[in-house]
Structure formats: structure tokens, C-alpha cells
Design an enzyme around this catalytic site. Structure first.
Site, short mmCIF file in Angstrom:
data_model
loop_
_atom_site.label_atom_id
_atom_site.label_comp_id
_atom_site.label_asym_id
_atom_site.label_seq_id
_atom_site.Cartn_x
_atom_site.Cartn_y
_atom_site.Cartn_z
N GLU A 129 10.29 -5.32 -13.25
CA GLU A 129 9.40 -5.58 -12.12
C GLU A 129 8.44 -6.72 -12.45
OE1 GLU A 129 7.58 -2.03 -10.64
OE2 GLU A 129 9.51 -1.10 -10.18
N GLN A 342 20.95 -31.15 -33.07
CA GLN A 342 20.53 -32.14 -34.06
C GLN A 342 21.72 -32.91 -34.62
OE1 GLN A 342 17.32 -32.54 -34.50
NE2 GLN A 342 17.41 -34.16 -36.04
N GLU A 369 17.23 -8.19 -21.85
CA GLU A 369 17.67 -6.86 -22.33
C GLU A 369 16.91 -6.43 -23.58
OE1 GLU A 369 21.53 -5.30 -21.88
OE2 GLU A 369 22.23 -6.98 -20.67
N SER A 372 12.80 -9.81 -28.61
CA SER A 372 12.89 -9.65 -30.07
C SER A 372 11.78 -8.74 -30.58
CB SER A 372 12.83 -11.01 -30.75
OG SER A 372 13.97 -11.78 -30.43
#
Length: 387
Positions: A129, A342, A369, A372
Site C-alpha cells: 500500500e 564498466q 518482494e 535487503s
């Protein structure tokens, strides 16, 4: 515990089939679709015909009768080429079909799963939400029982597969009451079919990446659905979705591993073709070491999600392993995407090269989901550390 993560012949055949599909069908088309922010309907239809949307669903409901390892294998191979296609499959299965398969009544499974498994329809997962973020338990959307109907009011954000032409339903979490003793909200899950009056799907978000996937905000204004659309037990919606998120983290880890491996693939190709100072840049030890580190990270990421998936498939506890896999693989995806860009130099900043797309797509893997930070919290909790 002895772990053997070598693929069975069936899983290896699936891997090769999806690998070929990704390179022959997805790769030639997705770059143009991505730049135009178009949903890949034709590709999704072909994936449906292949049975990918029904991989972990039993055959009696139109699925392939496979397992979560099979789904992860498909996701990894797709994400080696493109993450928009992979996340459409991941969300369609893990967040669209699996809640109905895990918690639905026989009638709900019969009604929805065959079309979802065939890729003819997509389901979405309405959890996050606007004011909630990682606090999924702080749900403000409400559903009030009036006779034989639920009346839903509230909003959801960042919902994948919620507004395509083939989206059939969104399973929504909503507060349906209060615990009689603690007063805490009771959160339930309710199926809301697309097109229900009062259910509004906003325009697609303008995103940094995943530009060929569908992500939108949803609003519910006196949305009425039958009482029979309750998914599972009333008041158990939050617990149900925690299980679904644990499974989804295994799938996201597989997707992230695919992106990381795709960065290796593209970097190897470029390092062999690009010449500077009279020799391929891959002859330089600095490039060799960078690609070696990328391959190492991708390999260990794969070991992590294979372990979590194997535990899931075998009915063993897997919450900690899923969090570890998701945390590590999402970090690896970002690291490999940065290094691949890079290696490509200025060309890595040009959208015509796949690594530019991978760089843009990688960051969300550390957020979606379960961030970290949430994964670290879950791992610590599983180790017995409490706040």
C-alpha cells in the site's frame, strides 16, 4: 545434510528448452518493446503455450505437474536475456496462481487456475500500500461483510500484472475485523475480478527498469464481490501471504541469478569482440579478473537458490534459506550489472546493448518482494535474535 544440486534429466531438458526460447524468441524482440514500454503479449502467449505458467501446478488444474525448482530454472534462463519477461512469469505464477492453488477452495481452483496456467489470463497480488512499504501488516484497505458480499475500500501500489489486457483478477489483502482480545486487525485475502465496478486500475508507472512489465496502482471504492471470493480462512490472509512471499523469494532469487549470469554472457561476448590497443580487451588481466569474479558470484547465487528450492520441494523449512538466497542474489545482480556496464565502457550506457537494460533492471531486485534490509531481519530472526 548432503546437498546434490545437479539437475535431473527432466529439469535439464526444461532448462535447454527455455534457454533456446529466450535466445531465439525473446532476445530479437524485447529490446524494441522495452524502449517503447510495451507489454510483450506475443511472447507471453508463446510462454503460455509452452506451459511455463503452469509449471508448479498439478495437471488436474491445467498445470504441468512440476515443482518450484522447475519454475526457478525457467525464470533464470529467461532473465539471462530479459527481466521484464521473467518477472511477468514470476508474478503470474508465484503471486497470481499460487495463492489460489495453496489456499483456494475447489471451486476457486477450478474457476481460475486453468486459464492462469495456460497463460491466457494473469493474476496479480495486491499487498503493498502507498503508506505501507515493508510494513505489510499495516494494511489500511478494508473489507466489510454485507450480506453475501464483501465491500472493499482502499488502495494498493506497485502491483505487477494488474492492468494488462489479459489480467483476470487481483487477490487483495484487507482488514476484515479486529481480534476480540488484542484488538489487532484481522487481515483476510479476497479475490477481486478485473472489471468489477469501483475497482480502478491506474495508468502504468514510469519506471527506471522492467519497462516491458506491467506495474500499476489500484484503488477500490465500494467494490462489491461475492462472499465466496474470500481466499482461505477469514483473518488468515497475512499469514497466507507470508508463505507466498517466502516462496516468491526463491523465485526472485532465481531471476536475479539469471540476470547476473546474463551479465557474464554479454561481457564474455564483448570482451572477445572488442579490440583496443591491437588486441581483444579480454586479453587484459583486469577484464579477465572482473569477469571471473562475476562468474563466481553468479555460481554461488545459483547454489543458494537451488538449496532453498530443494528444501521447499522436499517439504523442509526453507524460510531462512529463501531470505539468504534473495539477499545474496539481488546483491550479486546489482554488482554484476555494474561490472558488465564498466566492461562495455561507453557502449554499456547505450540502450542498444543488453547490459544497459540489465543495469536498469537490477536495482529493483534489492527492493521487491522484501527489501535487503527485511531479508537481514528475517535471517537474524531465524537465528534466534529478537528485537
Amino acid at each position: 545434510m548432503t546437498m546434490d544440486h545437479r539437475l535431473t534429466s527432466e529439469h535439464e531438458e526444461l532448462r535447454r528448452t527455455v534457454e533456446e526460447f529466450a535466445h531465439d524468441v525473446v532476445a530479437p524482440k524485447i529490446g524494441d518493446l522495452y524502449e517503447r514500454h510495451e507489454f510483450p503479449y506475443e511472447i507471453i502467449r508463446e510462454m503460455g503455450r509452452m506451459g511455463l505458467f503452469g509449471l508448479p501446478i498439478p495437471e488436474e488444474y491445467g498445470g504441468m505437474g512440476g515443482d518450484y525448482l522447475a519454475l526457478g530454472i525457467a525464470l533464470e534462463e529467461l532473465a539471462r536475456v530479459d527481466s521484464s519477461v521473467a518477472i511477468t512469469l514470476e508474478a503470474g505464477v508465484s503471486l497470481g496462481a499460487m495463492p489460489i492453488f495453496r489456499f483456494g477452495t475447489q471451486e476457486q481452483k477450478t474457476q481460475w487456475l486453468p486459464r492462469l496456467c495456460a497463460g491466457e489470463a494473469l493474476g496479480a497480488f495486491g499487498l503493498t500500500e502507498p503508506d505501507g512499504g515493508s510494513d505489510a501488516g499495516g494494511t489500511r484497505t478494508t473489507a466489510v461483510r454485507e450480506g453475501d458480499e464483501w465491500v472493499i475500500n482502499g488502495s494498493k501500489c506497485f502491483i505487477t500484472n494488474s492492468g494488462t489486457d489479459i489480467t483476470a483478477l487481483v487477490t487483495v489483502t484487507a482488514v476484515t475485523g479486529r481480534h476480540p482480545e488484542t484488538g489487532k486487525p484481522l487481515i483476510s485475502s479476497i479475490i477481486v475480478p478485473s472489471g468489477t465496478p469501483g475497482f480502478t486500475v491506474a495508468a502504468p508507472y514510469s519506471k527506471v527498469g522492467w519497462n516491458s512489465s506491467d506495474t500499476r496502482e489500484l484503488s477500490f471504492s465500494d467494490v462489491r464481490v461475492p462472499a465466496a471470493n474470500l481466499l482461505g480462512e477469514e483473518g488468515r490472509g497475512y499469514a497466507q501471504f507470508l508463505r507466498i512471499l517466502d516462496e516468491g523469494r526463491v523465485a526472485i532469487s532465481a531471476l536475479a541469478t539469471g540476470l547476473a549470469q546474463g551479465c557474464v554472457d554479454e561481457s564474455l561476448k564483448y570482451a572477445r569482440e572488442r579490440h583496443a590497443f591491437g588486441k581483444p580487451i579480454g586479453a587484459n588481466q583486469a577484464i579477465q579478473f572482473k569477469i571471473a569474479d562475476m562468474e563466481t558470484r553468479a555460481h554461488m547465487s545459483r547454489v543458494g537458490w537451488y538449496d532453498a528450492a530443494s528444501r521447499l520441494v522436499n517439504g523442509e523449512p526453507f524460510k531462512k534459506q529463501a531470505a539468504i538466497a534473495k539477499l545474496y542474489s539481488s546483491t550479486v545482480a546489482v554488482d554484476n550489472a555494474r561490472d558488465a556496464t564498466q566492461i562495455h565502457g561507453g557502449y554499456g550506457f547505450m540502450n542498444e546493448y543488453p547490459v544497459a537494460r540489465m543495469w536498469r533492471d537490477s536495482k529493483i531486485l534489492e527492493i521487491g518482494e522484501g527489501t535487503s534490509e527485511v531479508q537481514r531481519m528475517l535471517i537474524a530472526r531465524e537465528l534466534g535474535m529478537q528485537a
